[in-house]
Design a protein around this motif. Sequence first.
Motif, PDB file in Angstrom:
ATOM      1  N   ALA A 300       0.615  -0.920  -0.017  1.00 21.88           N
ATOM      2  CA  ALA A 300      -0.044   0.009  -0.064  1.00 21.88           C
ATOM      3  C   ALA A 300       0.567   1.334  -0.116  1.00 21.88           C
ATOM      4  CB  ALA A 300      -0.978   0.123   1.076  1.00 21.88           C
ATOM      5  N   PHE A 301       0.335   2.613  -0.532  1.00 20.74           N
ATOM      6  CA  PHE A 301       1.538   3.391  -0.392  1.00 20.74           C
ATOM      7  C   PHE A 301       0.013   4.803  -0.175  1.00 20.74           C
ATOM      8  CE2 PHE A 301       2.315   0.459  -3.563  1.00 20.74           C
ATOM      9  CZ  PHE A 301       3.659  -0.086  -3.417  1.00 20.74           C
ATOM     10  N   LEU A 302       0.606   5.874   0.098  1.00 22.12           N
ATOM     11  CA  LEU A 302       0.088   6.868   0.325  1.00 22.12           C
ATOM     12  C   LEU A 302       1.022   7.734  -0.570  1.00 22.12           C
ATOM     13  CD1 LEU A 302       0.068   8.194   4.174  1.00 22.12           C
ATOM     14  CD2 LEU A 302      -1.860   7.484   2.287  1.00 22.12           C
ATOM     15  N   MET A 303       0.679   9.007  -1.913  1.00 20.12           N
ATOM     16  CA  MET A 303       0.754   9.360  -2.876  1.00 20.12           C
ATOM     17  C   MET A 303       0.739  10.848  -2.264  1.00 20.12           C
ATOM     18  SD  MET A 303       1.770   6.581  -4.556  1.00 20.12           S
ATOM     19  CE  MET A 303       1.487   5.811  -5.556  1.00 20.12           C
ATOM     20  N   ILE A 304       1.907  11.694  -2.663  1.00 22.50           N
ATOM     21  CA  ILE A 304       2.180  13.001  -2.283  1.00 22.50           C
ATOM     22  C   ILE A 304       1.966  13.421  -3.702  1.00 22.50           C
ATOM     23  CG2 ILE A 304       2.167  12.568  -0.521  1.00 22.50           C
ATOM     24  CD1 ILE A 304       5.950  13.454  -1.110  1.00 22.50           C
ATOM     25  N   LYS A 305       2.250  15.038  -4.350  1.00 22.22           N
ATOM     26  CA  LYS A 305       2.076  15.866  -4.896  1.00 22.22           C
ATOM     27  C   LYS A 305       2.495  15.154  -6.395  1.00 22.22           C
ATOM     28  CE  LYS A 305       1.637  19.705  -7.410  1.00 22.22           C
ATOM     29  NZ  LYS A 305      -0.032  19.252  -8.989  1.00 22.22           N
ATOM     30  N   ASN A 306       3.965  14.605  -6.108  1.00 21.36           N
ATOM     31  CA  ASN A 306       5.103  14.121  -7.110  1.00 21.36           C
ATOM     32  C   ASN A 306       4.768  12.594  -7.771  1.00 21.36           C
ATOM     33  OD1 ASN A 306       6.922  16.472  -7.090  1.00 21.36           O
ATOM     34  ND2 ASN A 306       8.332  15.247  -5.805  1.00 21.36           N
ATOM     35  N   PHE A 307       3.433  12.335  -7.235  1.00 24.89           N
ATOM     36  CA  PHE A 307       2.987  11.480  -7.573  1.00 24.89           C
ATOM     37  C   PHE A 307       1.971  11.945  -9.210  1.00 24.89           C
ATOM     38  CE2 PHE A 307      -0.057   7.896  -8.519  1.00 24.89           C
ATOM     39  CZ  PHE A 307       0.668   7.270  -8.765  1.00 24.89           C
ATOM     40  N   SER A 308       1.281  13.197  -8.922  1.00 25.15           N
ATOM     41  CA  SER A 308       0.001  13.374  -9.330  1.00 25.15           C
ATOM     42  C   SER A 308       1.044  13.931 -10.770  1.00 25.15           C
ATOM     43  CB  SER A 308      -0.697  13.911  -9.043  1.00 25.15           C
ATOM     44  OG  SER A 308       0.050  15.280  -8.457  1.00 25.15           O
ATOM     45  N   VAL A 309       2.359  14.269 -10.493  1.00 27.29           N
ATOM     46  CA  VAL A 309       2.762  14.552 -11.706  1.00 27.29           C
ATOM     47  C   VAL A 309       3.494  14.038 -12.471  1.00 27.29           C
ATOM     48  CG1 VAL A 309       4.812  16.729 -12.223  1.00 27.29           C
ATOM     49  CG2 VAL A 309       3.291  16.746 -10.552  1.00 27.29           C
ATOM     50  N   LEU A 310       4.038  13.054 -12.259  1.00 24.25           N
ATOM     51  CA  LEU A 310       4.859  12.101 -12.580  1.00 24.25           C
ATOM     52  C   LEU A 310       3.281  11.567 -13.656  1.00 24.25           C
ATOM     53  CD1 LEU A 310       6.540   9.598 -10.490  1.00 24.25           C
ATOM     54  CD2 LEU A 310       7.235  11.118 -12.427  1.00 24.25           C
ATOM     55  N   LYS A 311       2.284  11.723 -13.616  1.00 27.59           N
ATOM     56  CA  LYS A 311       1.062  10.986 -13.873  1.00 27.59           C
ATOM     57  C   LYS A 311       0.357  12.203 -15.141  1.00 27.59           C
ATOM     58  CE  LYS A 311      -3.080   9.107 -12.320  1.00 27.59           C
ATOM     59  NZ  LYS A 311      -3.881   9.169 -11.925  1.00 27.59           N
TER      60      LYS A 311
END
Length: 407
Positions: A300-311
């Motif tokens: 399981a993961f908690l995703m922060i801002k840079n994850f959405s930027v990678l998308k």
Amino acid sequence: MSDHKARPFLRALTVAGLSCALLLPAGAAFADAGFRKWVSDFRNTAIQNGVSGATYDRAFRGVTEIDPVVLEKARFQPEFTAPTWDYFDNRVHDESVATGREMARQWKPWLDRIEKRFGVDRYTLLAIWSMESNYGEILKRQDVMRSVVRSLATLGYGDKRRAKFARTQLIAALKILQSGDIDVSHLSGSWAGAMGHTQFIPTSYQAYAVDMDGNGKRDIWTSVPDALATAANLLAKNGWQSGRTWGYEVVLPAGRKFPAGSMSLNKWAEIGVTRANGKAFPNGSEQAELKVLDGRQGPAFLMIKNFSVLKRYNNADKYALAVGLLADQIAGYGGLVRDWNRPFTKLSFGERQELQQRLSQYGYYTGKFDGKIGSGSRAAIIAFQAQAGMQQDGHPSMEVLSRLRKN
């Protein structure tokens, strides 16, 4: 930007849908005549959109037929839906990590400059390079790389579902030629028009391409510095937060449901979510969203801002997470604490190549020994399992490899 914005749309086309969309007259000669007329007619559209007649004529010199491989690629929809572990095993493995570390050494001076200029860490860029073109190896394959002009014209003419996208990208590709950044003989890409080491579609190239090496051309095909800087520019312009990670692997408390949406890492900690490595969250005020891609039994993961930027590069959770995990391992951090919920004993990358080689020796497999388990490898595994009296699941397992070694 690889063909990231286009990919979800491109994948949606079904075989039946394309069959209806591909309205070509019977017979190859008629089809070629129809295509040539389309090319002739589209010239006016290109000129109206800022492409010179000379550029258009130069780009289409010798392009008299559709590319049948492009239509076959567009038509093909794999029946096998890859489980989560399969996606990551094919992308985040010991070979991609080792090559990434070698590339980090080889390109260190340029990576230093790119990091300083754009604020995007080198390991993320190396992971994207790996994901998009296997560190440029894909660009050497004639069976993969195609003329961008011919590919997009083929789709613009022969595929009604993709026509608008393809025609927009074709005009952008012609403008790239017109700018002088690349000549027509080197304007190559995937069947859908994604180009260069970091696989940008033409409109994304126009928005983000960078001349990092200072030679006056934005060359993502042969200049690694230009390609990596272009990827960095995309991430930077879409809000990349320098010096921060993409997210954290976490452990979830048993028997509890979790809220949808994001909340601060402190809030997640208050309800019992902890980092898998036992450390504290560095910045508890950061907003994070929970992602569980493989069920509660997987990581399981908690995703922060840079994850959405990678998308913004490719709008898929699996893609962004694979980039993050691969980047971490190239950087020297450990892998997952809790592995994917895999129903067999995992093979190393080298063992997966050995599996393919042994399947080939026994006549089950005819593909490349690339360690990537696709539909051809799975079909070969199933055929061997059937002959050997094993469960026919197609998994690249140590159990299958051990049986092959005994044979």
